[in-house]
Design a protein around this motif. Structure first.
Motif, PDB file in Angstrom:
ATOM      1  N   HIS A 227      -1.452  46.049  56.073  1.00  5.65           N
ATOM      2  CA  HIS A 227      -1.674  44.958  55.128  1.00  5.65           C
ATOM      3  C   HIS A 227      -1.579  43.636  55.894  1.00  5.65           C
ATOM      4  O   HIS A 227      -1.426  43.620  57.124  1.00  5.65           O
ATOM      5  CB  HIS A 227      -0.695  45.013  53.951  1.00  5.65           C
ATOM      6  CG  HIS A 227       0.748  44.891  54.341  1.00  5.65           C
ATOM      7  ND1 HIS A 227       1.763  44.761  53.436  1.00  5.65           N
ATOM      8  CD2 HIS A 227       1.382  44.880  55.567  1.00  5.65           C
ATOM      9  CE1 HIS A 227       2.928  44.685  54.042  1.00  5.65           C
ATOM     10  NE2 HIS A 227       2.720  44.745  55.331  1.00  5.65           N
ATOM     11  N   ARG A 228      -1.685  42.514  55.181  1.00  7.84           N
ATOM     12  CA  ARG A 228      -1.649  41.211  55.824  1.00  7.84           C
ATOM     13  C   ARG A 228      -0.235  40.885  56.286  1.00  7.84           C
ATOM     14  O   ARG A 228       0.758  41.326  55.691  1.00  7.84           O
ATOM     15  CB  ARG A 228      -2.135  40.134  54.856  1.00  7.84           C
ATOM     16  CG  ARG A 228      -3.572  40.300  54.412  1.00  7.84           C
ATOM     17  CD  ARG A 228      -3.902  39.416  53.218  1.00  7.84           C
ATOM     18  NE  ARG A 228      -3.746  37.988  53.541  1.00  7.84           N
ATOM     19  CZ  ARG A 228      -2.870  37.189  52.966  1.00  7.84           C
ATOM     20  NH1 ARG A 228      -2.037  37.657  52.039  1.00  7.84           N
ATOM     21  NH2 ARG A 228      -2.807  35.919  53.313  1.00  7.84           N
ATOM     22  N   LEU A 229      -0.151  40.091  57.361  1.00  9.94           N
ATOM     23  CA  LEU A 229       1.156  39.664  57.844  1.00  9.94           C
ATOM     24  C   LEU A 229       1.888  38.862  56.770  1.00  9.94           C
ATOM     25  O   LEU A 229       3.117  38.949  56.635  1.00  9.94           O
ATOM     26  CB  LEU A 229       0.987  38.831  59.121  1.00  9.94           C
ATOM     27  CG  LEU A 229       2.274  38.327  59.779  1.00  9.94           C
ATOM     28  CD1 LEU A 229       3.210  39.480  60.119  1.00  9.94           C
ATOM     29  CD2 LEU A 229       1.948  37.512  61.028  1.00  9.94           C
ATOM     30  N   ALA A 230       1.130  38.105  55.962  1.00  6.80           N
ATOM     31  CA  ALA A 230       1.759  37.337  54.872  1.00  6.80           C
ATOM     32  C   ALA A 230       2.458  38.272  53.896  1.00  6.80           C
ATOM     33  O   ALA A 230       3.541  37.954  53.375  1.00  6.80           O
ATOM     34  CB  ALA A 230       0.700  36.503  54.148  1.00  6.80           C
ATOM     35  N   ASP A 231       1.860  39.452  53.603  1.00  4.29           N
ATOM     36  CA  ASP A 231       2.488  40.411  52.698  1.00  4.29           C
ATOM     37  C   ASP A 231       3.722  41.037  53.334  1.00  4.29           C
ATOM     38  O   ASP A 231       4.696  41.349  52.645  1.00  4.29           O
ATOM     39  CB  ASP A 231       1.483  41.504  52.305  1.00  4.29           C
ATOM     40  CG  ASP A 231       0.294  40.937  51.548  1.00  4.29           C
ATOM     41  OD1 ASP A 231       0.496  39.984  50.770  1.00  4.29           O
ATOM     42  OD2 ASP A 231      -0.825  41.438  51.742  1.00  4.29           O
ATOM     43  N   GLU A 232       3.678  41.207  54.644  1.00  7.00           N
ATOM     44  CA  GLU A 232       4.850  41.740  55.348  1.00  7.00           C
ATOM     45  C   GLU A 232       6.011  40.756  55.267  1.00  7.00           C
ATOM     46  O   GLU A 232       7.168  41.159  55.095  1.00  7.00           O
ATOM     47  CB  GLU A 232       4.499  42.025  56.806  1.00  7.00           C
ATOM     48  CG  GLU A 232       5.620  42.671  57.618  1.00  7.00           C
ATOM     49  CD  GLU A 232       5.844  44.134  57.289  1.00  7.00           C
ATOM     50  OE1 GLU A 232       6.793  44.716  57.846  1.00  7.00           O
ATOM     51  OE2 GLU A 232       5.079  44.697  56.477  1.00  7.00           O
ATOM     52  N   ASP A 263      -3.280  36.120  57.986  1.00  5.22           N
ATOM     53  CA  ASP A 263      -4.353  37.065  57.682  1.00  5.22           C
ATOM     54  C   ASP A 263      -4.509  38.159  58.732  1.00  5.22           C
ATOM     55  O   ASP A 263      -5.443  38.966  58.643  1.00  5.22           O
ATOM     56  CB  ASP A 263      -5.690  36.335  57.523  1.00  5.22           C
ATOM     57  CG  ASP A 263      -5.781  35.610  56.186  1.00  5.22           C
ATOM     58  OD1 ASP A 263      -5.087  36.043  55.249  1.00  5.22           O
ATOM     59  OD2 ASP A 263      -6.529  34.627  56.087  1.00  5.22           O
ATOM     60  N   LEU A 264      -3.629  38.216  59.705  1.00  2.00           N
ATOM     61  CA  LEU A 264      -3.702  39.279  60.702  1.00  2.00           C
ATOM     62  C   LEU A 264      -3.160  40.584  60.121  1.00  2.00           C
ATOM     63  O   LEU A 264      -2.279  40.587  59.260  1.00  2.00           O
ATOM     64  CB  LEU A 264      -2.910  38.890  61.959  1.00  2.00           C
ATOM     65  CG  LEU A 264      -3.442  37.693  62.742  1.00  2.00           C
ATOM     66  CD1 LEU A 264      -2.609  37.468  63.986  1.00  2.00           C
ATOM     67  CD2 LEU A 264      -4.917  37.883  63.114  1.00  2.00           C
ATOM     68  N   ARG A 265      -3.690  41.687  60.618  1.00  5.80           N
ATOM     69  CA  ARG A 265      -3.282  43.012  60.144  1.00  5.80           C
ATOM     70  C   ARG A 265      -1.983  43.431  60.808  1.00  5.80           C
ATOM     71  O   ARG A 265      -1.781  43.180  62.002  1.00  5.80           O
ATOM     72  CB  ARG A 265      -4.360  44.047  60.452  1.00  5.80           C
ATOM     73  CG  ARG A 265      -5.723  43.702  59.908  1.00  5.80           C
ATOM     74  CD  ARG A 265      -6.780  44.643  60.435  1.00  5.80           C
ATOM     75  NE  ARG A 265      -6.638  45.965  59.863  1.00  5.80           N
ATOM     76  CZ  ARG A 265      -7.359  46.422  58.837  1.00  5.80           C
ATOM     77  NH1 ARG A 265      -8.252  45.624  58.272  1.00  5.80           N
ATOM     78  NH2 ARG A 265      -7.189  47.625  58.360  1.00  5.80           N
ATOM     79  N   LEU A 270       6.598  47.315  58.743  1.00  3.58           N
ATOM     80  CA  LEU A 270       6.935  47.535  60.149  1.00  3.58           C
ATOM     81  C   LEU A 270       8.250  46.855  60.530  1.00  3.58           C
ATOM     82  O   LEU A 270       9.045  47.385  61.311  1.00  3.58           O
ATOM     83  CB  LEU A 270       5.797  47.004  61.036  1.00  3.58           C
ATOM     84  CG  LEU A 270       5.994  47.170  62.547  1.00  3.58           C
ATOM     85  CD1 LEU A 270       5.722  48.600  62.957  1.00  3.58           C
ATOM     86  CD2 LEU A 270       5.087  46.217  63.316  1.00  3.58           C
ATOM     87  N   LEU A 271       8.495  45.669  59.970  1.00  4.83           N
ATOM     88  CA  LEU A 271       9.623  44.854  60.421  1.00  4.83           C
ATOM     89  C   LEU A 271      10.951  45.236  59.772  1.00  4.83           C
ATOM     90  O   LEU A 271      12.009  44.953  60.339  1.00  4.83           O
ATOM     91  CB  LEU A 271       9.322  43.377  60.154  1.00  4.83           C
ATOM     92  CG  LEU A 271       8.162  42.782  60.954  1.00  4.83           C
ATOM     93  CD1 LEU A 271       7.892  41.352  60.496  1.00  4.83           C
ATOM     94  CD2 LEU A 271       8.471  42.807  62.441  1.00  4.83           C
ATOM     95  N   ALA A 298      -4.166  35.178  72.631  1.00  5.34           N
ATOM     96  CA  ALA A 298      -5.531  35.711  72.758  1.00  5.34           C
ATOM     97  C   ALA A 298      -5.734  36.813  71.711  1.00  5.34           C
ATOM     98  O   ALA A 298      -5.654  36.555  70.520  1.00  5.34           O
ATOM     99  CB  ALA A 298      -5.797  36.208  74.177  1.00  5.34           C
ATOM    100  N   GLU A 299      -5.947  38.049  72.156  1.00  3.04           N
ATOM    101  CA  GLU A 299      -6.241  39.152  71.237  1.00  3.04           C
ATOM    102  C   GLU A 299      -5.014  39.998  70.935  1.00  3.04           C
ATOM    103  O   GLU A 299      -5.142  41.134  70.488  1.00  3.04           O
ATOM    104  CB  GLU A 299      -7.346  40.043  71.838  1.00  3.04           C
ATOM    105  CG  GLU A 299      -8.661  39.340  72.065  1.00  3.04           C
ATOM    106  CD  GLU A 299      -9.208  38.721  70.769  1.00  3.04           C
ATOM    107  OE1 GLU A 299      -9.162  39.403  69.728  1.00  3.04           O
ATOM    108  OE2 GLU A 299      -9.655  37.561  70.815  1.00  3.04           O
ATOM    109  N   ARG A 300      -3.819  39.472  71.166  1.00  2.00           N
ATOM    110  CA  ARG A 300      -2.591  40.227  70.930  1.00  2.00           C
ATOM    111  C   ARG A 300      -1.677  39.465  69.981  1.00  2.00           C
ATOM    112  O   ARG A 300      -1.465  38.265  70.129  1.00  2.00           O
ATOM    113  CB  ARG A 300      -1.880  40.501  72.246  1.00  2.00           C
ATOM    114  CG  ARG A 300      -0.495  41.103  72.076  1.00  2.00           C
ATOM    115  CD  ARG A 300       0.211  41.329  73.393  1.00  2.00           C
ATOM    116  NE  ARG A 300      -0.339  42.461  74.129  1.00  2.00           N
ATOM    117  CZ  ARG A 300       0.232  42.986  75.213  1.00  2.00           C
ATOM    118  NH1 ARG A 300       1.361  42.471  75.687  1.00  2.00           N
ATOM    119  NH2 ARG A 300      -0.317  44.008  75.836  1.00  2.00           N
ATOM    120  N   LEU A 301      -1.139  40.197  69.005  1.00  2.00           N
ATOM    121  CA  LEU A 301      -0.107  39.667  68.113  1.00  2.00           C
ATOM    122  C   LEU A 301       1.241  40.197  68.600  1.00  2.00           C
ATOM    123  O   LEU A 301       1.409  41.408  68.772  1.00  2.00           O
ATOM    124  CB  LEU A 301      -0.355  40.115  66.677  1.00  2.00           C
ATOM    125  CG  LEU A 301       0.745  39.797  65.657  1.00  2.00           C
ATOM    126  CD1 LEU A 301       0.918  38.288  65.502  1.00  2.00           C
ATOM    127  CD2 LEU A 301       0.442  40.459  64.313  1.00  2.00           C
TER     128      LEU A 301
END
Length: 362
Positions: A227-232, A263-265, A270-271, A298-301
């Motif tokens: 889900h979205r990081l905001a939801d997490e 908006d990142l997946r 997870l946390l 870059a391409e890593r969260l």
């Protein structure tokens, strides 16, 4: 009043709609090319023959062959379910050879007669049937081998597709088992904390139970692995509210994240086990310190969960890091991971990295 819209039927591909016409055109083209070849060979050897008889011969041969190709396909597949296949092949070939030669002779006599051309050379004699057999046998074997190879290829692709589907289903089942493992793990730990407060601090225990219910409703309603990081962050806030009810002002918890990352997946819940471990190891008594932060490179969260414990990095208890690592591996492979390290100033930090992918609503 709203009207129900029906999707228009998708028309079949062009080649399927005109398959018969295209097949006839192909046979005509083959016959015409063979007739032209025979004519040019005659020119090359100074034995020029009229083009019309050559064209009729080759066209009737090609069309009669094409007419019996579908029965050949059917017969070849039918033979796979029979014993004594070699004898059956001989019988089927003999029957098809006689039928195809008879059709070819009939077409030639009909066309030559209709055009007023001599047709004495095309009388249905035994030698005429025998003469056609070598060419027919070559094409029969060619078609049989080609069909066998095509079916083997199609079966192989079907097996690969089924294997991929089974592997995907198995991976999804494992992920779902890991995700569902979080709820009883979290519930056991939080209810155990509630039981410690039930008699000494009943009001706090009651508040914790209320917030546990809110968090469980949110987690049980989720049906996706991501889900979205905001939801997490919202789920994590609910969990921290439970822990704040338990520790009061003794819990120093802080979340630092850029809204541009919302908006990142991220894998669902997870946390929470990482923050749970950080709270358990983040101090002594009712004084705990936890820091959660997220950043994109870059391409890593990258996500980090820090605690203020005694400076010894511990793997925690229960499912903890093992669950997180297994879920990351299933979802992202080698592009994601989790690491636990001791910090020089004391406490430990858990670092999680995964691909930075935007959430796209279905």
């Amino acid at each position: 009043m709203a009207t129900e819209q029906c999707d228009a039927p998708v028309p079949p591909p062009f080649w399927r709609r005109y398959a018969l016409a295209l097949w006839v055109l192909l046979l005509v083209a083959i016959g015409a090319m063979r007739a032209l070849n025979r004519y040019l060979v005659g020119v090359a050897y100074s034995h020029v023959a009229p083009i019309a008889p050559l064209l009729i011969e080759e066209l009737t041969g090609a069309l009669s062959f094409g007419a019996f190709l579908p029965p050949v396909f059917y017969a070849l597949r039918w033979l796979r379910r029979r014993r004594w296949r070699l004898l059956w092949h001989a019988a089927v070939f003999a029957g098809l050879s006689v039928a195809q030669t008879s059709l070819m002779i009939a077409l030639r006599l009909l066309v030559f007669g209709g055009m007023g051309l001599p047709a004495d050379d095309y009388a249905p004699t035994v030698w005429r049937y025998v003469m056609e057999m070598p060419t027919q046998l070559f094409f029969y074997v060619l078609v049989a081998v080609g069909l066998w190879l095509f079916d083997r290829y199609r079966e192989s692709r079907t097996r690969e597709l089924r294997a991929a589907q089974l592997e995907s289903a198995l991976s999804e089942a494992r992920l779902e088992a890991l995700r569902l493992q979080l709820n009883p793990h979290f519930l056991f730990n939080t209810l155990n904390a509630v039981s410690e407060l039930m008699y000494d601090r009943p009001a706090v225990a009651d508040e914790m139970l209320s917030r546990i219910g809110a968090l469980l409703r949110a987690t049980l309603s989720a049906g996706a692995q991501e889900h979205r990081l905001a939801d997490e962050w919202k789920l994590l806030a609910l969990y921290m509210d439970i822990q704040r009810a338990r520790f009061g002002d003794g819990l120093d918890a802080d979340v630092n994240s850029d809204a541009a990352l919302d908006d990142l997946r991220i894998p669902f819940l997870l946390l929470q086990p990482l923050v749970e471990n950080a709270i358990e190891h983040g101090g002594q008594g009712d004084h705990r310190r936890v820091r959660v932060e997220a950043e994109r490179d870059a391409e890593r969260l990258t996500l980090r969960v820090r605690d203020g414990g005694g400076g010894v990095a511990r793997a925690g208890h229960g499912i903890g890091l093992g669950n997180v690592g297994a879920r990351l591996q299933h979802l992202y492979g080698d592009k994601a991971g989790v690491r636990l390290e001791a910090m020089p100033e004391g406490g430990s930090v858990v670092t999680v990295w995964l691909p930075a992918r935007r959430w796209v609503a279905a």
